[in-house]
Design a protein around this motif. Structure first.
Motif, PDB file in Angstrom:
ATOM      1  N   VAL A   1      -3.482  18.008  -6.810  1.00  0.00           N
ATOM      2  CA  VAL A   1      -2.835  19.307  -6.675  1.00  0.00           C
ATOM      3  C   VAL A   1      -3.470  20.255  -7.678  1.00  0.00           C
ATOM      4  CG1 VAL A   1      -0.694  20.614  -6.968  1.00  0.00           C
ATOM      5  CG2 VAL A   1      -0.656  18.380  -5.837  1.00  0.00           C
ATOM      6  N   ILE A   2      -3.961  21.373  -7.188  1.00  0.00           N
ATOM      7  CA  ILE A   2      -4.574  22.385  -8.045  1.00  0.00           C
ATOM      8  C   ILE A   2      -3.839  23.698  -7.825  1.00  0.00           C
ATOM      9  CG2 ILE A   2      -6.658  23.676  -8.602  1.00  0.00           C
ATOM     10  CD1 ILE A   2      -8.275  21.285  -7.601  1.00  0.00           C
ATOM     11  N   VAL A   3      -3.326  24.244  -8.900  1.00  0.00           N
ATOM     12  CA  VAL A   3      -2.592  25.504  -8.839  1.00  0.00           C
ATOM     13  C   VAL A   3      -3.364  26.537  -9.640  1.00  0.00           C
ATOM     14  CG1 VAL A   3      -0.410  26.676  -9.214  1.00  0.00           C
ATOM     15  CG2 VAL A   3      -0.438  24.229  -8.689  1.00  0.00           C
ATOM     16  N   SER A   4      -3.768  27.584  -8.988  1.00  0.00           N
ATOM     17  CA  SER A   4      -4.544  28.630  -9.632  1.00  0.00           C
ATOM     18  C   SER A   4      -3.664  29.835  -9.925  1.00  0.00           C
ATOM     19  CB  SER A   4      -5.730  29.050  -8.763  1.00  0.00           C
ATOM     20  OG  SER A   4      -5.291  29.536  -7.507  1.00  0.00           O
TER      21      SER A   4
ATOM     22  N   LEU B   1       0.840  -1.180   0.000  1.00  0.00           N
ATOM     23  CA  LEU B   1       0.000   0.000   0.000  1.00  0.00           C
ATOM     24  C   LEU B   1       0.878   1.234   0.000  1.00  0.00           C
ATOM     25  CD1 LEU B   1      -2.978   0.984   0.163  1.00  0.00           C
ATOM     26  CD2 LEU B   1      -2.672   1.078   2.649  1.00  0.00           C
ATOM     27  N   LEU B   2       0.629   2.124  -0.948  1.00  0.00           N
ATOM     28  CA  LEU B   2       1.270   3.429  -1.004  1.00  0.00           C
ATOM     29  C   LEU B   2       0.186   4.478  -0.857  1.00  0.00           C
ATOM     30  CD1 LEU B   2       3.670   2.928  -4.073  1.00  0.00           C
ATOM     31  CD2 LEU B   2       4.179   2.543  -1.660  1.00  0.00           C
ATOM     32  N   VAL B   3       0.358   5.375   0.086  1.00  0.00           N
ATOM     33  CA  VAL B   3      -0.662   6.373   0.375  1.00  0.00           C
ATOM     34  C   VAL B   3      -0.046   7.754   0.295  1.00  0.00           C
ATOM     35  CG1 VAL B   3      -2.365   7.221   2.005  1.00  0.00           C
ATOM     36  CG2 VAL B   3      -1.906   4.770   1.852  1.00  0.00           C
ATOM     37  N   GLU B   4      -0.519   8.539  -0.667  1.00  0.00           N
ATOM     38  CA  GLU B   4      -0.049   9.906  -0.835  1.00  0.00           C
ATOM     39  C   GLU B   4      -0.882  10.866   0.006  1.00  0.00           C
ATOM     40  OE1 GLU B   4       0.092   7.977  -5.042  1.00  0.00           O
ATOM     41  OE2 GLU B   4      -1.297   8.052  -3.341  1.00  0.00           O
ATOM     42  N   SER B   5      -0.259  11.948   0.398  1.00  0.00           N
ATOM     43  CA  SER B   5      -0.951  13.010   1.102  1.00  0.00           C
ATOM     44  C   SER B   5      -0.240  14.324   0.833  1.00  0.00           C
ATOM     45  CB  SER B   5      -1.015  12.734   2.610  1.00  0.00           C
ATOM     46  OG  SER B   5       0.288  12.696   3.169  1.00  0.00           O
ATOM     47  N   GLY B   6      -0.868  15.405   1.214  1.00  0.00           N
ATOM     48  CA  GLY B   6      -0.262  16.713   1.085  1.00  0.00           C
ATOM     49  C   GLY B   6      -0.767  17.541  -0.074  1.00  0.00           C
ATOM     50  N   GLY B   7      -1.619  16.966  -0.902  1.00  0.00           N
ATOM     51  CA  GLY B   7      -2.162  17.725  -2.002  1.00  0.00           C
ATOM     52  C   GLY B   7      -3.147  18.771  -1.531  1.00  0.00           C
TER      53      GLY B   7
ATOM     54  N   LYS C   1       3.144  26.215 -10.723  1.00  0.00           N
ATOM     55  CA  LYS C   1       2.535  26.855 -11.872  1.00  0.00           C
ATOM     56  C   LYS C   1       1.197  26.194 -12.172  1.00  0.00           C
ATOM     57  CE  LYS C   1       7.152  27.523 -13.832  1.00  0.00           C
ATOM     58  NZ  LYS C   1       7.222  28.992 -13.582  1.00  0.00           N
ATOM     59  N   PRO C   2       0.280  26.903 -12.822  1.00  0.00           N
ATOM     60  CA  PRO C   2      -1.004  26.282 -13.154  1.00  0.00           C
ATOM     61  C   PRO C   2      -0.855  24.977 -13.931  1.00  0.00           C
ATOM     62  CG  PRO C   2      -1.152  28.637 -13.466  1.00  0.00           C
ATOM     63  CD  PRO C   2       0.291  28.339 -13.153  1.00  0.00           C
ATOM     64  N   GLU C   3       0.150  24.874 -14.762  1.00  0.00           N
ATOM     65  CA  GLU C   3       0.354  23.651 -15.526  1.00  0.00           C
ATOM     66  C   GLU C   3       0.817  22.477 -14.673  1.00  0.00           C
ATOM     67  OE1 GLU C   3       3.651  26.578 -16.979  1.00  0.00           O
ATOM     68  OE2 GLU C   3       1.609  26.691 -16.183  1.00  0.00           O
ATOM     69  N   ASP C   4       1.114  22.719 -13.407  1.00  0.00           N
ATOM     70  CA  ASP C   4       1.422  21.635 -12.482  1.00  0.00           C
ATOM     71  C   ASP C   4       0.171  20.963 -11.935  1.00  0.00           C
ATOM     72  OD1 ASP C   4       4.265  21.984 -12.602  1.00  0.00           O
ATOM     73  OD2 ASP C   4       4.084  23.659 -11.188  1.00  0.00           O
ATOM     74  N   THR C   5      -0.982  21.522 -12.224  1.00  0.00           N
ATOM     75  CA  THR C   5      -2.234  20.950 -11.755  1.00  0.00           C
ATOM     76  C   THR C   5      -2.396  19.530 -12.282  1.00  0.00           C
ATOM     77  OG1 THR C   5      -3.329  23.099 -11.572  1.00  0.00           O
ATOM     78  CG2 THR C   5      -4.740  21.164 -11.803  1.00  0.00           C
TER      79      THR C   5
END
Length: 122
Positions: free
Chosen positions: A118-121, A3-9, A87-91
């Motif tokens: 991850v959402i970059v505005s 199991l791999l669990v991501e967080s921090g977004g 950057k927005p393109e990192d979304t």
């Protein structure tokens, strides 16, 4: 069971920073190359960064070079992605993954997390 669990977004304004974390269970990440990939809506999953067993050697995609830093803490069985100057393109949805061979190809990675958004505005 692996199991791999991501967080921090989350959501952040352009120029901001986020730190993603991936906690592994069922495998010892010190025995794996660990990488991060991302996938934006309507696009294919793309490579972001990878690190060797110790974290001493890393390779980053050109799109994030100088902005993102991949690292690992083998004692905590975690891998991180520090993202700066976003950057927005990192979304995208960001995924951590584990591989037994070195590379940036999706097929090289055997185990995947569920991803964190991850959402970059602007």
């Amino acid at each position: 069971q692996v199991l791999l669990v991501e967080s921090g977004g989350g959501s952040v304004q352009a120029g901001g920073s986020l730190r993603l974390s991936c906690v592994a269970s069922g495998l010892t990440i010190g025995s794996f190359y660990m990488g991060w990939f991302r996938q934006a809506p309507g696009k294919e999953r793309e490579f972001v960064a990878v690190t060797d067993w110790s974290g001493a050697v890393t390779f980053d995609a050109d799109s994030v070079k100088g902005r993102f830093i991949i690292s690992r803490d083998n004692e905590l069985n975690t891998v991180q992605l520090q993202m700066n100057d976003l950057k927005p393109e990192d979304t995208a949805v960001y995924y951590c993954a584990a591989a037994r061979v070195w590379g940036d190809r999706i097929d090289y990675f055997d185990y995947w997390g569920q991803g964190t958004q991850v959402i970059v505005s602007s």
